[in-house]
Write a protein that holds these residues in place. Structure first.
Motif, PDB file in Angstrom:
ATOM      1  N   THR A   1      12.151  -3.560   3.906  1.00  0.00           N
ATOM      2  CA  THR A   1      11.450  -2.611   4.762  1.00  0.00           C
ATOM      3  C   THR A   1      10.127  -2.236   4.123  1.00  0.00           C
ATOM      4  N   GLU A   2       9.321  -1.549   4.900  1.00  0.00           N
ATOM      5  CA  GLU A   2       7.984  -1.140   4.449  1.00  0.00           C
ATOM      6  C   GLU A   2       7.780   0.311   4.840  1.00  0.00           C
ATOM      7  N   ILE A   3       7.317   1.127   3.903  1.00  0.00           N
ATOM      8  CA  ILE A   3       7.034   2.536   4.181  1.00  0.00           C
ATOM      9  C   ILE A   3       5.525   2.739   4.048  1.00  0.00           C
ATOM     10  N   PRO A   4       4.827   2.964   5.164  1.00  0.00           N
ATOM     11  CA  PRO A   4       3.369   3.140   5.099  1.00  0.00           C
ATOM     12  C   PRO A   4       2.981   4.568   4.722  1.00  0.00           C
ATOM     13  N   CYS A   5       1.838   4.703   4.092  1.00  0.00           N
ATOM     14  CA  CYS A   5       1.285   6.004   3.736  1.00  0.00           C
ATOM     15  C   CYS A   5      -0.218   5.939   3.980  1.00  0.00           C
ATOM     16  N   GLU A   6      -0.709   6.816   4.835  1.00  0.00           N
ATOM     17  CA  GLU A   6      -2.143   6.825   5.137  1.00  0.00           C
ATOM     18  C   GLU A   6      -2.804   7.975   4.391  1.00  0.00           C
ATOM     19  N   LEU A   7      -3.889   7.658   3.705  1.00  0.00           N
ATOM     20  CA  LEU A   7      -4.592   8.650   2.896  1.00  0.00           C
ATOM     21  C   LEU A   7      -5.836   9.134   3.634  1.00  0.00           C
ATOM     22  N   LYS A   8      -6.125  10.431   3.482  1.00  0.00           N
ATOM     23  CA  LYS A   8      -7.287  11.013   4.152  1.00  0.00           C
ATOM     24  C   LYS A   8      -8.549  10.937   3.289  1.00  0.00           C
TER      25      LYS A   8
ATOM     26  N   GLY B   1      -5.675   5.949  -7.108  1.00  0.00           N
ATOM     27  CA  GLY B   1      -4.389   5.276  -7.061  1.00  0.00           C
ATOM     28  C   GLY B   1      -3.355   6.080  -6.296  1.00  0.00           C
ATOM     29  N   VAL B   2      -2.246   5.414  -6.011  1.00  0.00           N
ATOM     30  CA  VAL B   2      -1.157   6.042  -5.253  1.00  0.00           C
ATOM     31  C   VAL B   2       0.134   5.959  -6.066  1.00  0.00           C
ATOM     32  N   TYR B   3       0.844   7.071  -6.129  1.00  0.00           N
ATOM     33  CA  TYR B   3       2.143   7.142  -6.781  1.00  0.00           C
ATOM     34  C   TYR B   3       3.218   7.124  -5.697  1.00  0.00           C
ATOM     35  N   TRP B   4       4.361   6.523  -6.013  1.00  0.00           N
ATOM     36  CA  TRP B   4       5.525   6.569  -5.128  1.00  0.00           C
ATOM     37  C   TRP B   4       6.711   7.125  -5.891  1.00  0.00           C
TER      38      TRP B   4
ATOM     39  N   GLY C   1       7.208  -3.234  -4.246  1.00  0.00           N
ATOM     40  CA  GLY C   1       5.826  -3.692  -4.318  1.00  0.00           C
ATOM     41  C   GLY C   1       4.946  -2.755  -3.506  1.00  0.00           C
ATOM     42  N   VAL C   2       3.689  -2.630  -3.890  1.00  0.00           N
ATOM     43  CA  VAL C   2       2.759  -1.761  -3.174  1.00  0.00           C
ATOM     44  C   VAL C   2       1.605  -2.606  -2.678  1.00  0.00           C
ATOM     45  N   HIS C   3       1.271  -2.422  -1.405  1.00  0.00           N
ATOM     46  CA  HIS C   3       0.165  -3.156  -0.800  1.00  0.00           C
ATOM     47  C   HIS C   3      -0.772  -2.174  -0.121  1.00  0.00           C
ATOM     48  N   GLY C   4      -2.070  -2.387  -0.281  1.00  0.00           N
ATOM     49  CA  GLY C   4      -3.061  -1.520   0.350  1.00  0.00           C
ATOM     50  C   GLY C   4      -4.002  -2.316   1.213  1.00  0.00           C
ATOM     51  N   THR C   5      -4.675  -1.612   2.126  1.00  0.00           N
ATOM     52  CA  THR C   5      -5.663  -2.266   2.981  1.00  0.00           C
ATOM     53  C   THR C   5      -6.963  -2.443   2.210  1.00  0.00           C
ATOM     54  N   ASN C   6      -7.882  -3.176   2.809  1.00  0.00           N
ATOM     55  CA  ASN C   6      -9.180  -3.398   2.163  1.00  0.00           C
ATOM     56  C   ASN C   6      -9.906  -2.093   1.892  1.00  0.00           C
ATOM     57  N   PHE C   7      -9.733  -1.120   2.774  1.00  0.00           N
ATOM     58  CA  PHE C   7     -10.444   0.146   2.617  1.00  0.00           C
ATOM     59  C   PHE C   7      -9.619   1.157   1.819  1.00  0.00           C
ATOM     60  N   HIS C   8      -8.418   0.752   1.409  1.00  0.00           N
ATOM     61  CA  HIS C   8      -7.565   1.589   0.572  1.00  0.00           C
ATOM     62  C   HIS C   8      -7.246   2.942   1.208  1.00  0.00           C
TER      63      HIS C   8
END
Length: 151
Positions: free
Chosen positions: A23-30, A35-38, A72-79
């Motif tokens: 599964t994948e749990i998305p997190c959108e940052l404002k 970096g991002v911690y989980w 594993g952690v994956h981010g978009t190009n714009f992070h």
């Protein structure tokens, strides 16, 4: 300490996933970040566990007993959106997952996503419609009375 999610938004409230799947749990940052911690809160074990930190450069640091083939952690190009990928799901993976970021020496925590792991996913509810009965067209029959013409 942890602070309210001023910089984090849009994490799903609940995810239902199947044992041995992923599964994948998305997190959108404002806001921009380094970096991002989980983290994971386990109701069963009553502990708050650090899983992984992913820097904006893509470097990952894992917590104790956390393996890269599991998380594993994956981010978009714009992070702005980061996703935690969890493989080979087991009942022990149940819990509430939090993405978090650091800003000015403070740690900001997202609202959390509760992950449930089940052996069999429930079937989607069937949409039922009321049966449509086709009516046969009825003919209107009018009776004409014979008119006597007397005169």
């Amino acid at each position: 300490g942890f602070y309210a999610n001023l910089f984090l938004s849009k994490t799903p409230g609940h995810i239902l996933a199947q044992t041995n799947h992923k599964t994948e749990i998305p997190c959108e940052l404002k806001k921009e970040h380094v970096g991002v911690y989980w983290f994971r809160w386990s109701e069963e074990r009553q502990n708050f566990e650090f899983l992984v930190y992913s820097s904006s450069s893509g470097r990952a640091v894992y917590g104790a007993n956390i393996t890269q083939d599991k998380f594993g952690v994956h981010g978009t190009n714009f992070h702005t959106t980061h996703s935690l990928h969890i493989s080979n799901l087991q009942p022990s993976d149940r819990g509430t997952y939090y993405c978090s970021m650091s800003q000015s020496f403070q740690l900001f925590l997202g609202s959390g996503t509760r992950l449930s792991v089940v052996d069999v996913l429930p079937l989607p509810p069937k949409t039922t419609q009321a049966p449509v009965y086709k009516k046969k067209p009825t003919q209107c029959v009018t009776k004409n009375k014979a008119v006597d013409k007397k005169g």
